[in-house]
Design a protein around this motif. Structure first.
Motif, PDB file in Angstrom:
ATOM      1  N   ILE A 117      -2.961 -34.279 -13.615  1.00  0.00           N
ATOM      2  CA  ILE A 117      -4.293 -33.923 -13.101  1.00  0.00           C
ATOM      3  C   ILE A 117      -4.383 -34.263 -11.615  1.00  0.00           C
ATOM      4  N   MET A 118      -3.873 -35.433 -11.235  1.00  0.00           N
ATOM      5  CA  MET A 118      -3.888 -35.829  -9.823  1.00  0.00           C
ATOM      6  C   MET A 118      -3.096 -34.843  -8.970  1.00  0.00           C
ATOM      7  N   MET A 119      -1.937 -34.433  -9.453  1.00  0.00           N
ATOM      8  CA  MET A 119      -1.123 -33.476  -8.708  1.00  0.00           C
ATOM      9  C   MET A 119      -1.848 -32.150  -8.534  1.00  0.00           C
ATOM     10  N   LEU A 120      -2.475 -31.664  -9.610  1.00  0.00           N
ATOM     11  CA  LEU A 120      -3.166 -30.380  -9.568  1.00  0.00           C
ATOM     12  C   LEU A 120      -4.356 -30.424  -8.610  1.00  0.00           C
ATOM     13  N   VAL A 121      -5.180 -31.457  -8.720  1.00  0.00           N
ATOM     14  CA  VAL A 121      -6.356 -31.582  -7.858  1.00  0.00           C
ATOM     15  C   VAL A 121      -5.923 -31.751  -6.398  1.00  0.00           C
ATOM     16  N   GLY A 122      -4.896 -32.585  -6.160  1.00  0.00           N
ATOM     17  CA  GLY A 122      -4.416 -32.792  -4.800  1.00  0.00           C
ATOM     18  C   GLY A 122      -3.918 -31.510  -4.160  1.00  0.00           C
ATOM     19  N   THR A 123      -3.215 -30.682  -4.949  1.00  0.00           N
ATOM     20  CA  THR A 123      -2.724 -29.397  -4.442  1.00  0.00           C
ATOM     21  C   THR A 123      -3.866 -28.503  -3.997  1.00  0.00           C
ATOM     22  N   LEU A 124      -4.909 -28.412  -4.811  1.00  0.00           N
ATOM     23  CA  LEU A 124      -6.042 -27.551  -4.484  1.00  0.00           C
ATOM     24  C   LEU A 124      -6.797 -28.062  -3.260  1.00  0.00           C
ATOM     25  N   LEU A 181      -3.097 -37.581  -2.694  1.00  0.00           N
ATOM     26  CA  LEU A 181      -3.403 -37.583  -4.122  1.00  0.00           C
ATOM     27  C   LEU A 181      -2.273 -36.926  -4.912  1.00  0.00           C
ATOM     28  N   PHE A 182      -1.760 -35.827  -4.395  1.00  0.00           N
ATOM     29  CA  PHE A 182      -0.639 -35.133  -5.028  1.00  0.00           C
ATOM     30  C   PHE A 182       0.572 -36.064  -5.133  1.00  0.00           C
ATOM     31  N   THR A 183       0.885 -36.776  -4.051  1.00  0.00           N
ATOM     32  CA  THR A 183       2.039 -37.674  -4.016  1.00  0.00           C
ATOM     33  C   THR A 183       1.876 -38.821  -5.005  1.00  0.00           C
ATOM     34  N   PHE A 184       0.683 -39.405  -5.035  1.00  0.00           N
ATOM     35  CA  PHE A 184       0.395 -40.492  -5.970  1.00  0.00           C
ATOM     36  C   PHE A 184       0.604 -40.012  -7.407  1.00  0.00           C
ATOM     37  N   GLY A 185       0.089 -38.834  -7.701  1.00  0.00           N
ATOM     38  CA  GLY A 185       0.217 -38.290  -9.050  1.00  0.00           C
ATOM     39  C   GLY A 185       1.645 -37.962  -9.416  1.00  0.00           C
ATOM     40  N   PHE A 186       2.425 -37.443  -8.445  1.00  0.00           N
ATOM     41  CA  PHE A 186       3.805 -37.073  -8.750  1.00  0.00           C
ATOM     42  C   PHE A 186       4.637 -38.273  -9.161  1.00  0.00           C
ATOM     43  N   PHE A 187       4.622 -39.332  -8.346  1.00  0.00           N
ATOM     44  CA  PHE A 187       5.489 -40.461  -8.654  1.00  0.00           C
ATOM     45  C   PHE A 187       5.060 -41.156  -9.945  1.00  0.00           C
ATOM     46  N   GLY A 188       3.758 -41.185 -10.212  1.00  0.00           N
ATOM     47  CA  GLY A 188       3.303 -41.720 -11.486  1.00  0.00           C
ATOM     48  C   GLY A 188       3.763 -40.864 -12.651  1.00  0.00           C
ATOM     49  N   SER A 189       3.673 -39.551 -12.494  1.00  0.00           N
ATOM     50  CA  SER A 189       4.100 -38.626 -13.552  1.00  0.00           C
ATOM     51  C   SER A 189       5.592 -38.741 -13.814  1.00  0.00           C
ATOM     52  N   HIS A 190       6.354 -38.801 -12.740  1.00  0.00           N
ATOM     53  CA  HIS A 190       7.813 -38.850 -12.882  1.00  0.00           C
ATOM     54  C   HIS A 190       8.261 -40.132 -13.581  1.00  0.00           C
ATOM     55  N   SER A 191       7.755 -41.281 -13.142  1.00  0.00           N
ATOM     56  CA  SER A 191       8.177 -42.541 -13.754  1.00  0.00           C
ATOM     57  C   SER A 191       7.773 -42.589 -15.226  1.00  0.00           C
ATOM     58  N   THR A 192       6.589 -42.037 -15.541  1.00  0.00           N
ATOM     59  CA  THR A 192       6.103 -42.041 -16.917  1.00  0.00           C
ATOM     60  C   THR A 192       6.929 -41.111 -17.798  1.00  0.00           C
TER      61      THR A 192
END
Length: 409
Positions: free
Chosen positions: A294-301, A317-328
């Motif tokens: 969700i963070m990645m999507l919102v950050g992109t827009l 926001l996109f960057t924060f969401g990506f690294f969280g998504s990847h590690s998870t």
């Protein structure tokens, strides 16, 4: 046979901090080398008279090499010595970075990047395998989060160093200096990483490689995580491949040094991966993965907004969401899949880097035809698919796919 009574690395012990620091440094070198050309794609395009999509091949060839090599690593993962393979990968990749710095033609650069990617593949898959095999299972989510955070700092250090030296000297000097630094880290990595306690023993009749692939791919939940990895990494590389074109063009007209400073938001990735990795141990990987998407999507827009500050906020926001998504997602695949951890993580990385090559290159055509808004809408669409898949994986009642995911969340 491997003894069942071997000890794990426990939190806050001397071995824990030694392993954490060494893996951290290794990540700085590996991912600094992987992303070393990304901030100067517009510079390469100008020097070699290339279109954006063509110039982006300097990144795509590296990630394609990593994806290609992951097939071999996944096939022979049970036989690869973790520490030795990772050290060789770091050292030779650093030497190739220096070779790229003195290359005269773009075609030669692409060939060296392909070789560099093939070698670098030995680090991430086996690093995650090392973590899964050597650390206390209760802290694997946290440790993977710290490791992914180091990935972000590796990418950041490479971008800052090369962007700044490109402004003051040339991209060749910047890349050569980075390569020398990464070579020193490779030496430190060999002496610093604790020796694995899990012994790598080849079976007398060899591994049934095909059956090993099939056993992982039969787990539809794991395959779903692999597809999500394909999307999130492809989106990440695409955004960062082409955002520099926006920043150095009117009305912003930023210098390469300032663009490099904007990439300091990679520090958010170090925080995100560690925090969200720990939260995944507590609340479950699925919910945290959905949050990251969700963070990645919102950050992109948000990056579609005209003011520079909006683009920076959206990128953060996109960057924060990506690294969280990847590690998870990365730790989740290792938790729910049965079998050799190196094979599981290398197959994750296979999808991950294929996504980087495919989506990362496709974004260039959207940039040429529709500008930045075209890139953002393209990435928004694929991220929406990843979010729907993560929701279906986490909440079994979510009506997207119709297969039994068992107790994956």
């Amino acid at each position: 046979m491997e003894t069942e009574m071997r000890s794990f690395i426990e939190k806050d012990t001397n071995a824990y901090w030694r392993a954490i620091v060494t893996l951290f440094l290794g990540s700085v070198a590996a991912f600094g080398a992987e992303y070393c050309l990304q901030p100067i794609i517009p510079v390469l395009a100008k020097e070699f008279n290339l279109m954006p999509a063509t110039a982006s091949l300097a990144m795509s060839f590296g990630t394609a090499g990593m994806a290609f090599a992951m097939i071999g690593i996944a096939s022979f993962a049970t036989r690869l010595e973790r520490k030795k393979t990772m050290t060789i990968a770091l050292g030779v990749a650093a030497i190739l970075a220096i070779a790229i710095a003195v290359s005269s033609g773009f075609e030669l650069i692409l060939g060296l990047r392909l070789c560099q990617g093939i070698l670098l593949a030995g680090f991430p898959a086996l690093a995650v395998a090392y973590i899964n095999e050597e650390f206390d299972p209760k802290i694997i989510g946290l440790v993977v989060g710290i490791y992914v955070g180091a990935n972000s700092l590796g990418g950041l250090s490479g971008r800052l160093l090369i962007s700044t030296l490109t402004d003051f000297f040339s991209w060749r000097i910047g890349l050569g200096a980075a390569g020398a630094f990464y070579l020193l880290i490779a030496v430190a990595f060999w002496f610093g990483l604790p020796n694995p306690t899990k012994k790598i023993v080849a079976k007398k009749n060899g591994d049934n490689v095909l059956e090993g692939f099939k056993s992982v791919l039969r787990n539809k939940a794991v395959v779903t995580i692999y597809v999500i990895a394909f999307i999130i990494m492809g989106s990440f590389v695409c955004i960062y491949n082409y955002i520099s074109y926006v920043f150095i063009a009117p009305p912003y007209n930023l210098s390469q040094t300032v663009v490099g400073m904007i990439f300091t938001m990679y520090l958010l990735g170090a925080v995100s991966s560690t925090v969200m990795g720990g939260l995944s141990d507590r609340y479950g990987n699925g919910k945290i993965l959905c949050l990251g998407c969700i963070m990645m999507l919102v950050g992109t827009l948000i990056t579609m907004g005209s003011p520079l500050i909006l683009k920076i906020i959206g990128l953060a926001l996109f960057t924060f969401g990506f690294f969280g998504s990847h590690s998870t997602a990365c730790s989740w695949a290792g938790k729910i899949a049965k079998g050799d951890k190196a094979r599981i993580s290398s197959m994750y990385m296979l999808f991950y880097y294929i996504g980087a090559s495919v989506i990362g290159t496709l974004g260039g055509f959207f940039l040429s035809s529709y500008g930045w808004d075209g890139v953002a809408l393209f990435i928004g669409a694929v991220l929406a698919i990843a979010l729907l898949m993560a929701m279906r994986l986490t909440f079994s009642e979510f009506p997207l796919f119709h297969f039994n995911l068992h107790k994956v969340h």
